[in-house]
Write an enzyme that holds these catalytic residues in place. Structure first.
Site, PDB file in Angstrom:
ATOM      1  CB  SER A  77      29.401  32.124  36.328  1.00 16.99           C
ATOM      2  OG  SER A  77      30.401  31.530  37.123  1.00 16.99           O
ATOM      3  CG  LEU A  78      27.713  26.981  35.063  1.00 17.26           C
ATOM      4  CD1 LEU A  78      27.402  25.945  33.996  1.00 17.26           C
ATOM      5  CD2 LEU A  78      27.242  26.495  36.404  1.00 17.26           C
ATOM      6  CD  GLN A  94      33.829  32.475  33.943  1.00 15.48           C
ATOM      7  OE1 GLN A  94      34.134  31.490  34.606  1.00 15.48           O
ATOM      8  NE2 GLN A  94      32.909  32.431  32.992  1.00 15.48           N
ATOM      9  CG  HIS A 147      32.945  34.761  39.600  1.00 16.96           C
ATOM     10  ND1 HIS A 147      33.628  34.410  38.454  1.00 16.96           N
ATOM     11  CD2 HIS A 147      31.790  34.058  39.596  1.00 16.96           C
ATOM     12  CE1 HIS A 147      32.890  33.531  37.791  1.00 16.96           C
ATOM     13  NE2 HIS A 147      31.787  33.297  38.455  1.00 16.96           N
ATOM     14  CD  GLN A 197      27.376  26.332  41.337  1.00 13.90           C
ATOM     15  OE1 GLN A 197      28.374  26.578  40.680  1.00 13.90           O
ATOM     16  NE2 GLN A 197      27.424  25.700  42.485  1.00 13.90           N
ATOM     17  NE  ARG A 201      34.218  27.923  35.821  1.00 15.53           N
ATOM     18  CZ  ARG A 201      33.154  28.508  36.344  1.00 15.53           C
ATOM     19  NH1 ARG A 201      32.163  27.766  36.827  1.00 15.53           N
ATOM     20  NH2 ARG A 201      33.044  29.832  36.378  1.00 15.53           N
TER      21      ARG A 201
END
Length: 315
Positions: A95-96, A253, A204, A10, A120
């Site tokens: 991440s994503l 995560q 996170h 992102q 998510r």
């Protein structure tokens, strides 16, 4: 020549991303059509026409970035015969982007990945009321120092290292007051810069536990295949192929640190000489140059970049 494909997270979204791919390649357009159908929404219209405020929403940005990344991989395969199974040693995503990597490697179907990222994004946005969390980038600091600053700033609130991006760039996440304290402590310790990030939630960190629970539930309902190449998982910074471990890592995560510096370092230590950023933007290309300066880093997000990459790999 050992190659790793890496997939952006992102912040790499931009209005118009993927449009040139869809216009030029039927294989790319098919990806965007399938994501639109899976979500029951014309996400591609938001991606290509905006407004930016709508594309930036976490629930839209996450599946949108994944769609562009998978479209790039489909074009590489359909136009140039480049596949992960044949050409890559590893995949990894920030991440994503880990979901994009897993989709590209055949762990999840494209439709399931889009739906997982919508869940998510919604869950991460809903986990913390607006204004109660924050994230800050500390520049010119190593991970150990950043983690110590976070611990000192916490004072009973959540404050932790969210992204270890490179030596000199660590992102903290947590309660807004704690992040504000961390920025002041960082400045007092001589850290070069401490910058509050324009994000909609504190990703996170432990405040994301409701989103982690939501992902555990969602991931339990989808088919998880072994990837065609090992995935370097954010939370362990090492290779994973076992479906159960993949699921557990994706849940961890949400509240855990994205160990990107170590992920790239691991791949470089295994002999990766070329890092290809598949998707929108060039953030990971820049980080690859910092974390593995002896390797080549290339971005592949546009038709021209894909052609240049194919030429490089064949050359």
């Amino acid at each position: 020549m050992s190659i790793a494909f890496v997939f952006p997270g992102q912040g790499s979204q931009a209005v118009g991303m993927g449009k040139a791919l869809a216009d030029a390649f039927p294989s790319a357009k098919a990806v965007f059509d399938e994501v639109d159908a899976a979500l029951g929404q014309k996400l591609s219209t938001v991606m290509w026409d905006g407004p930016d405020t709508e594309l930036t929403l976490t629930a839209n940005a996450q599946p949108a970035l994944m769609a562009v990344s998978v479209a790039v991989m489909r074009v590489l395969e359909s136009e140039h015969g480049i596949t992960l199974a044949k050409n890559a040693s590893f995949v990894a995503g920030h991440s994503l982007g880990e979901y994009s990597a897993l989709a590209a490697a055949g762990t999840f179907s494209l439709a399931d990945t889009a739906r997982l990222l919508r869940i998510r994004g919604d869950a991460m946005q809903a986990a913390v009321p607006p204004g109660q969390g924050a994230m800050a980038a500390l520049l010119g600091v190593d991970f150990a120092t950043a983690a110590a600053i976070a611990a000192e700033a916490a004072q009973g609130e959540v404050c932790q290292a969210a992204n270890d991006n490179s030596d000199g760039q660590v992102v903290l996440s947590g309660a807004k007051a704690a992040i504000d304290r961390a920025c002041e402590i960082a400045k007092a310790k001589g850290v070069k810069r401490a910058v509050i990030l324009p994000v909609s939630a504190p990703f996170h960190c432990a405040l994301m536990q409701p989103a982690a629970d939501a992902m555990a539930e969602a991931l339990a309902k989808v088919k998880i295949n072994a990837p065609v190449v090992p995935v370097i998982a954010n939370v362990v910074a090492g290779p994973v192929t076992d479906p159960a471990a993949i699921k557990n890592n994706l849940v961890a995560q949400v509240t855990g640190t994205v160990r990107w510096r170590e992920c790239v370092g691991f791949m470089a230590a295994q002999g990766v000489k070329v890092f290809v950023e598949a998707g929108s933007g060039k953030v990971l290309t820049g980080l690859a140059k910092k974390n593995a300066p002896e390797a080549v880093a290339m971005a592949a997000g546009s038709p021209d970049e894909i052609a240049a990459l194919a030429q490089h790999l064949k050359g």
